[in-house]
Design a protein around this motif. Structure first.
Motif, short mmCIF file in Angstrom:
data_model
loop_
_atom_site.label_atom_id
_atom_site.label_comp_id
_atom_site.label_asym_id
_atom_site.label_seq_id
_atom_site.Cartn_x
_atom_site.Cartn_y
_atom_site.Cartn_z
N LEU A 24 -10.89 -24.62 -25.78
CA LEU A 24 -10.29 -23.42 -26.36
C LEU A 24 -11.33 -22.61 -27.12
CD1 LEU A 24 -6.85 -24.58 -27.73
CD2 LEU A 24 -7.35 -23.08 -25.81
N GLU A 56 -12.49 -18.57 -27.39
CA GLU A 56 -12.48 -17.87 -28.69
C GLU A 56 -13.80 -17.17 -28.96
OE1 GLU A 56 -9.75 -17.31 -30.64
OE2 GLU A 56 -9.02 -18.19 -28.78
N MET A 85 -14.38 -14.34 -25.41
CA MET A 85 -13.50 -13.19 -25.21
C MET A 85 -13.84 -12.00 -26.09
SD MET A 85 -11.94 -13.79 -22.59
CE MET A 85 -11.13 -12.21 -22.48
N PRO A 86 -14.04 -12.22 -27.40
CA PRO A 86 -14.35 -11.06 -28.23
C PRO A 86 -15.58 -10.31 -27.72
CG PRO A 86 -13.93 -12.95 -29.61
CD PRO A 86 -13.94 -13.44 -28.19
N LEU A 99 -14.62 -8.38 -24.57
CA LEU A 99 -13.77 -7.25 -24.92
C LEU A 99 -14.59 -6.15 -25.61
CD1 LEU A 99 -10.66 -9.21 -26.18
CD2 LEU A 99 -10.94 -8.07 -23.99
N PHE A 100 -15.52 -6.60 -26.43
CA PHE A 100 -16.37 -5.60 -27.09
C PHE A 100 -17.17 -4.82 -26.05
CE2 PHE A 100 -20.59 -4.43 -28.67
CZ PHE A 100 -20.21 -3.50 -29.62
N CYS A 105 -16.28 -4.10 -23.07
CA CYS A 105 -15.37 -3.10 -22.49
C CYS A 105 -15.33 -1.87 -23.37
CB CYS A 105 -13.96 -3.67 -22.35
SG CYS A 105 -13.81 -4.96 -21.13
N ALA A 106 -15.14 -2.11 -24.67
CA ALA A 106 -15.07 -0.96 -25.58
C ALA A 106 -16.40 -0.23 -25.60
CB ALA A 106 -14.70 -1.43 -26.99
N ILE A 146 -18.38 0.24 -23.17
CA ILE A 146 -18.55 1.10 -22.00
C ILE A 146 -18.14 2.53 -22.31
CG2 ILE A 146 -17.60 1.56 -19.71
CD1 ILE A 146 -17.90 -1.35 -19.10
N SER A 147 -17.10 2.67 -23.15
CA SER A 147 -16.69 4.03 -23.49
C SER A 147 -17.78 4.74 -24.31
CB SER A 147 -15.37 4.01 -24.26
OG SER A 147 -15.59 3.63 -25.59
N VAL A 148 -18.47 3.96 -25.14
CA VAL A 148 -19.58 4.57 -25.89
C VAL A 148 -20.71 4.92 -24.93
CG1 VAL A 148 -21.24 4.21 -27.73
CG2 VAL A 148 -18.97 3.26 -27.93
N THR A 201 -20.45 5.74 -21.90
CA THR A 201 -20.09 6.94 -21.15
C THR A 201 -20.52 8.19 -21.91
OG1 THR A 201 -18.16 5.75 -20.37
CG2 THR A 201 -18.18 8.11 -20.01
N THR A 202 -20.22 8.20 -23.20
CA THR A 202 -20.62 9.35 -24.01
C THR A 202 -22.14 9.49 -24.03
OG1 THR A 202 -18.75 8.86 -25.42
CG2 THR A 202 -20.33 10.45 -26.24
N ALA A 236 -10.93 -2.90 -23.67
CA ALA A 236 -11.34 -2.11 -24.82
C ALA A 236 -10.19 -1.97 -25.82
CB ALA A 236 -11.81 -0.73 -24.37
N ASN A 280 -15.17 8.02 -30.61
CA ASN A 280 -15.77 8.23 -29.31
C ASN A 280 -14.70 8.32 -28.22
OD1 ASN A 280 -18.04 7.98 -27.35
ND2 ASN A 280 -16.89 6.14 -26.86
#
Lengths: 304, 250, 300
Positions: free
Chosen positions: A15, A19, A22-23, A26-27, A29-30, A32-34, A36-37, C104, C124
């Motif tokens: 487990l 723990e 995953m963070p 997931l980070f 993923c987030a 990737i949006s940065v 992109t900018t 995300a 962002n």
């Protein structure tokens, strides 16, 4: 006696791996949006810099002639800016009063039954692809303008502006309505208890209280209209010129970018570089408008 | 003489009956308290008197309320005019997000007062009448949201007084305030009785006992007992009233 | 009896007051009419738009439209390659944007600590949502078409679109996750679940319909977008179906745009027919979204 971690009664290695991993995933993923900018900014700036080595900034931003493809070439962006703002202002002249009036109607007057019908219709209007509005402008609005106004052409800033205006009505009306509905009921009751009419409550109590939310919706709609591409590409024409006459064919920043990418402009040429310089200009304008809109909207949220 | 005569009033919200056949006469220049457990209809009754209930969709009224001999549910009645005569103060202070001055001036401006001097005068008298003048007279341009809760509530009372009503309705108007502010407002209410007919809803039985001249006990949308406050609290006729004022349910 | 409203008053004053109320009421009702008229304009615009398109397009809406590839002659032109291209593009785009977008959103709602990094990411995301779509086209052209040398392929288009719809998916997934009550997280944690197990088994199932609604919104946005794909050079004349993700392709709105920009009116009618197909697809998607939304509200 200490137990080894692997079979510790209060510890489960399997487990723990999720723990930890995953963070991070997931980070990413987030992030990737940065990225992109960063990608957008990097792309626009790096290509624009090589463009501005050839054409000076002052020539670009103050020049009044835009002729990137026909010799003698000229790269003054003002005609494109002017075309963009002409269309946008026509659109706002249409969308602002209509959007605001329908927001007031929906938030203060309409019964639940009416709202149940009208709001989905506005949602549909907001979801119609812009290419459809382009078709509408060319095959419905333009012919009507041509019969009403002698001398109007098939392609005009007016025709495109009207279509863009219709497109952003739902945006203004739904965002403004949200802001007005967020005004606490107790304020309305306070005014009604003093003997105010519905109109007085709407205009003197609700609208002022929701003002920053409403203005924020105008700014967002304005930004959206500036960035709108297909309607102007189809209906506004492709004639970059300094004109305030809405009946003229014009060219906007966005439709210029489309025009160049449709043709076979060679990679690395000045004309190719110019789409990045124009794109950067467009990006910076809409960026600041969006920041402005959210700053105004934030003031609204702070008030309540 | 009864200034408010409630006559066989029943109120429905959709299929639900909130008030059932209420008959009540409220004398002029007195304080009437409406008490009862949550959901008994006391707020509904209060809001029927200035027709704020009209704001509720699917609300239906049977029977009538007569104020100074005029039926307020008659076809001719303009709610704007009614509410000018019957002011209301709410549970939570609800000042408009504008200056103290503009809050008080809102009502008079609505009803056609334009002259700056007249409005200045109204602002001062109303704030004085609501016992808040001394605290705010130097900052009339200040945003009313920066006042304390107790001051805001007295501002709202002043705002209601500014349109010169005959009747003042108070809907648990001290429920959200600290004891000190509550005390100030109670004193204010007793003082206002000289000029106004006051009807107040309260959850606070001690407050009803302290302040009001007569008390109405409501239960499940019906008037159980209506009597001078002293009598209702010391020698209740109905056993349910006794149980409630003794704190056996609520 | 009305004259007595309420305390005995000077009849002159009372009359003036009545007149004043009457004029204020008149303003109220006339402005109400104006507001209704303004609202009707929006509805009218939608009706006119649909009517124009139906009148122009219905006659061209034949089975041939779906069987034919684009052609120089209007009579034998169809949108087979465009329809298939749109479907392929969506099929590639959805898993990419779903995984990244929901990931995300989970990070932002469940893991991110309050601080400047989180603030910057959130800012962002909302900034990206306001970037004009054509700018995404410029990005796709530079990064995917030229940088990664994916050329004007289906994959380039799908990746560009994934980035474009990412903010839509992230924001709606965030809303859906936020709407899951904390009691559910507490219940799961109290049973001995880890954080990730809680997210996976207690939060996501409740949030899923809301997340899917966002995905559908994203798909509706993607199938109507034209400008970014024009930028990356999705072709306007594709007389074949793409075999693999690196093949060239076209999509519905580009085919429609191509027909609109032709001078002959027969092509305009084809464009209108194409628009009908596009709108029907959007309508179906919207209906699914409404159904999901209702399910979601029941779940909470």
């Amino acid at each position: 006696m200490k137990q080894p971690l692997s079979n510790h009664p209060f510890n489960n290695r399997k487990l723990r791996i999720a723990e930890y991993t995953m963070p991070v995933l997931l980070f990413l993923c987030a992030f990737i949006s940065v990225l992109t900018t960063i990608g957008i900014v990097y792309t626009l700036f790096s290509e624009s810099i090589s463009f501005f080595k050839e054409i000076s900034m002052s020539e670009f931003f103050t020049g009044t002639k835009w002729a990137p493809l026909i010799a003698p070439t000229s790269f003054g962006v003002l005609p494109l800016l002017m075309g963009t703002f002409l269309v946008t202002i026509i659109a706002m002249l249409i969308a602002l009063p209509i959007g605001l009036a329908s927001a007031i109607y929906l938030s203060e007057y309409a019964s639940a039954r009416v709202k149940k019908v009208v709001k989905p219709v506005l949602e549909v209007l907001a979801g119609v692809p812009t290419i459809v509005y382009g078709y509408f402008a060319l095959s419905f609005i333009s012919p009507i303008l041509q019969t009403l106004i002698p001398g109007a052409g098939l392609f005009s800033a007016l025709s495109a502006g009207i279509a863009v205006g219709v497109m952003i009505i739902p945006m203004i009306s739904s965002l403004s309505e949200d802001a007005m509905r967020a005004v606490p009921k107790s304020l309305r009751y306070g005014a009604y208890a003093l003997g105010a009419t519905r109109l007085e409550v709407a205009l003197q109590v609700v609208l002022p209280a929701a003002l920053s939310g409403v203005i924020s919706s105008f700014v967002l709609a304005f930004s959206r209209a500036i960035g709108e591409t297909m309607i102007v590409t189809i209906a506004a024409g492709a004639t970059p010129q300094m004109t305030g006459n809405p009946l003229n064919s014009i060219q906007t920043m966005t439709s210029y970018i489309v025009q160049v990418s449709l043709g076979d402009t060679p990679h690395g040429s000045l004309a190719y570089g110019s789409i990045f310089a124009v794109g950067l200009t467009l990006f910076v304008i809409t960026f600041f408008l969006n920041i402005l809109a959210s700053a105004i909207a934030k003031r609204f949220r702070e008030a309540y | 003489m009864n200034v408010i005569q409630i006559d066989k009033l029943s109120v429905y919200y959709g299929d639900q009956q909130a008030l059932n056949n209420i008959n009540l006469g409220i004398p002029e220049k007195s304080i009437t308290a409406l008490i009862g457990p949550s959901g008994c209809g006391k707020s509904t009754l209060l809001r029927s008197i200035n027709r704020m209930n009209d704001q509720v969709p699917l609300m239906k009224v049977k029977g009538d309320i007569v104020i100074s001999g005029v039926s307020i549910y008659g076809k001719e009645v303009r709610t704007e005019m009614l509410r000018k005569r019957v002011g209301m103060v709410f549970q939570l202070p609800n000042p408009f997000p504008s200056s103290i001055y503009d809050n008080i001036a809102y009502g008079p401006r609505l009803h056609g007062t334009r002259k700056k001097k007249e409005i200045d005068e109204i602002v001062e008298t109303s704030l004085r009448a609501a016992a808040v003048w001394d605290e705010v007279k130097d900052n009339l341009k200040q945003n009313s949201l920066s006042l304390s809760g107790g001051q805001q509530q007295r501002l709202c009372i002043a705002r209601a007084l500014a349109v010169n009503p005959d009747i003042l309705l108070m809907d648990e108007s001290t429920a959200a305030l600290d004891p000190l502010s509550t005390q100030k407002i109670e004193e204010l209410i007793k003082d206002l009785k000289k000029e106004y007919t006051i009807v107040m809803v309260t959850h606070n039985l001690a407050q009803a006992a302290r302040v009001s001249d007569q008390t109405t006990f409501l239960l499940d949308g019906e008037v159980i007992e209506f009597a001078p406050t002293v009598d209702l609290f010391s020698t209740p006729v109905d056993q349910r009233t006794g149980n409630y004022v003794m704190g056996r349910f609520g | 009896m009305q004259e007595q409203l309420f305390s005995p008053k000077d009849p002159q004053v009372l009359k003036a007051e009545k007149l004043q109320i009457a004029s204020r009421r008149k303003k109220d009702s006339s402005l109400k009419l104006l507001f209704i008229a303004a609202t009707s304009i929006g509805i009218l615009a939608l009706i006119l738009l649909l009517a124009t398109i139906l009148v122009d397009g219905l006659s061209s809406l034949t089975p041939d439209l779906f069987k034919n590839y684009p052609s120089r002659r209007a009579a034998s032109s169809g949108l087979k390659s465009a329809l298939v291209g749109t479907i392929y593009m969506v099929l590639i785009m959805v898993p990419i944007s779903f995984l990244i977008g929901v990931g995300a959103a989970i990070f932002m709602q469940e893991y991110a600590k309050k601080g400047w990094i989180t603030k910057i990411i959130q800012l962002n995301i909302s900034t990206l949502a306001g970037v004009p779509s054509i700018v995404y086209g410029i990005l796709g052209l530079t990064i995917f078409v030229r940088g990664l040398q994916l050329d004007r392929s289906l994959l380039s288009g799908a990746l560009t679109m994934s980035l474009l719809v990412l903010p839509v998916i992230i924001v709606s997934a965030q809303e859906a996750i936020k709407a899951v009550p904390n009691t559910r997280r507490d219940a799961s944690l109290a049973l001995g679940a880890t954080k990730w197990q809680t997210v996976q088994r207690a939060v996501l199932p409740s949030a899923l319909p809301g997340i899917l609604t966002g995905v559908i919104l994203a798909v509706s946005r993607a199938i109507g977008e034209t400008a970014p794909l024009v930028m990356i050079g999705a072709l306007t004349y594709v007389a074949f179906l793409p075999d693999n993700v690196l093949d060239q392709f076209t999509v519905m709105p580009i085919q429609i745009y191509n027909w609109i920009s032709k001078p002959q009116t027969e092509f305009h009618d084809l464009a209108a027919a194409g628009i009908i197909v596009l709108l029907v697809m959007l309508l179906v998607l919207n209906m699914i979204a409404v159904i999901l939304r209702n399910r979601f509200q029941k779940n909470l």
